[in-house]
Scaffold this active site. Structure first.
Site: not given
Ligand SMILES: Cc1cc2nc3c(=O)[nH]c(=O)nc-3n(C[C@H](O)[C@H](O)[C@H](O)COP(=O)(O)O)c2cc1C
Length: 329
Positions: A18, A110, A218, A220
């Site tokens: 991140m 991304c 991946n 939540d």
């Protein structure tokens, strides 16, 4: 060739890359409070993404060096890189491999305009041939460094719409050890719930390819318990967690911190940030963490307002200590 991926205990859990969040300082905190003897072979760390085009030249390398610093406790640690220029990717990955990382991950997910407009990140979903060349260039860079570290890819289920059947088999033609799927399209950003049902389809594609590629889901996931349930339900090998770790360096240890522990951790995190990144990153980057650390108790809003008016670690420490001395801790 055996690599760290094969030595992991399953299911394993991954710290998501991140940008401006999982920097050196926050990873240090997450490793210190979250990694222990029991889960050392079960928790994989990722760096935030780093631009291959930047790392490919001397000046850029110097500018980005702080993004590729890590401590031994963070191992296994994978460096994430993004780019759409195979030559630069090769140079960047030669450099990254020389730094001793356990693996290199390529960002193909991304959705940020500044990244996609270069053809990188999720832009590669639209150019599968280039995506394959980028994976090959990554291996070439690793080889040039005399290393054999594994390559993985993190991507999404499609660009504008779900296109798993078209996109994933292209990646599986190349040599990748693990595949992380953020279960949304690039267009979705993070605005709709992740659709974990798609993992089953991807698992089937991996099986049909005859390759040994670890599948990481991946999107939540809020806790290790939640991650374990997802593994049972959807059959992935590992789960990657992003926003779920915000404000909680204990996330991977499953310790449930008290408010006092969290506030003291924020002091420590802020001091570390200033020490490690004070010369390269603006203090505003650290402030993004405040809300996650300071919430869920009487006076949290007031404390946050005071913290948002601070300018350095010393001021943060003073504000929190004053609060702790007057609160019922
Ligand atoms: C602030 C922020 C920065 C991110 N930066 C990256 C990045 O550098 N590389 C990447 O692959 N994904 C990045 N992501 C996406 C996350 O790795 C992850 O895929 C996404 O947040 C979904 O997981 P979550 O629901 O567990 O948060 C970022 C997400 C956030 C919120």
């Amino acid at each position: 060739m055996t690599n760290f991926w094969h030595k992991l205990n399953k299911p394993f859990f991954c710290l998501a890359p991140m940008s401006d969040v999982t920097d050196q300082a926050f990873r240090f905190m997450l490793a210190k409070y979250g990694k222990n003897k029991e889960n050392i072979n079960q928790v994989v760390f990722w760096t935030e993404f780093v631009a291959a085009d930047g790392l490919a030249n001397k000046l850029g390398k110097k500018k980005l060096a702080h993004m590729l610093k890590y401590t031994e406790r963070e191992r296994p640690i994978v460096a994430q890189v993004f780019g759409a220029n195979p030559e630069n990717m090769k140079k960047a990955c030669q450099y990254i491999a020389s730094l001793g990382f356990d693996g290199i991950d390529i960002n193909m997910g991304c959705p940020d305009k500044s990244v996609v407009s270069q053809g990188a990140g999720a832009g590669l979903i639209k150019s599968p041939q280039l995506a394959r060349e980028i994976i090959q260039a990554t291996h070439a860079g690793i080889e040039a460094a005399g290393s054999h570290i594994p390559v993985s890819v993190k991507t999404r289920i499609g660009f504008n719409k779900e296109e798993i059947d078209k996109w994933i088999p292209e990646l599986l033609k190349e040599d990748i050890s693990a595949l992380t799927i953020h279960l949304r399209t690039a267009k979705d950003l993070s605005l709709v719930p992740a659709n974990w049902e798609y993992l089953k389809k991807i698992k089937e594609l991996i099986k049909n390819s005859g390759k040994e590629v670890l599948l990481i889901g991946n999107g939540d996931v809020e806790s290790i318990e939640d991650a374990k349930e997802k593994v049972l339900k959807y059959g992935c090998d590992g789960v990657m967690i992003g926003r779920g770790v915000f404000g909680n360096p204990w996330f991977f240890s499953e310790h449930n911190p008290t408010n006092k522990e969290k506030l003291n951790a924020l002091i420590e995190h802020t001091n570390l940030f200033e020490k490690l990144l004070g010369l390269t990153d603006n203090f505003a980057v650290m402030k993004k963490h405040f809300k996650a650390y300071v919430n869920g108790f009487d006076g949290a809003v007031d404390l946050r307002i005071k913290l948002m008016n601070t300018n350095n670690a010393k001021e943060v420490e003073k504000v929190i200590k004053t609060h702790l001395s007057t609160g019922s801790y």
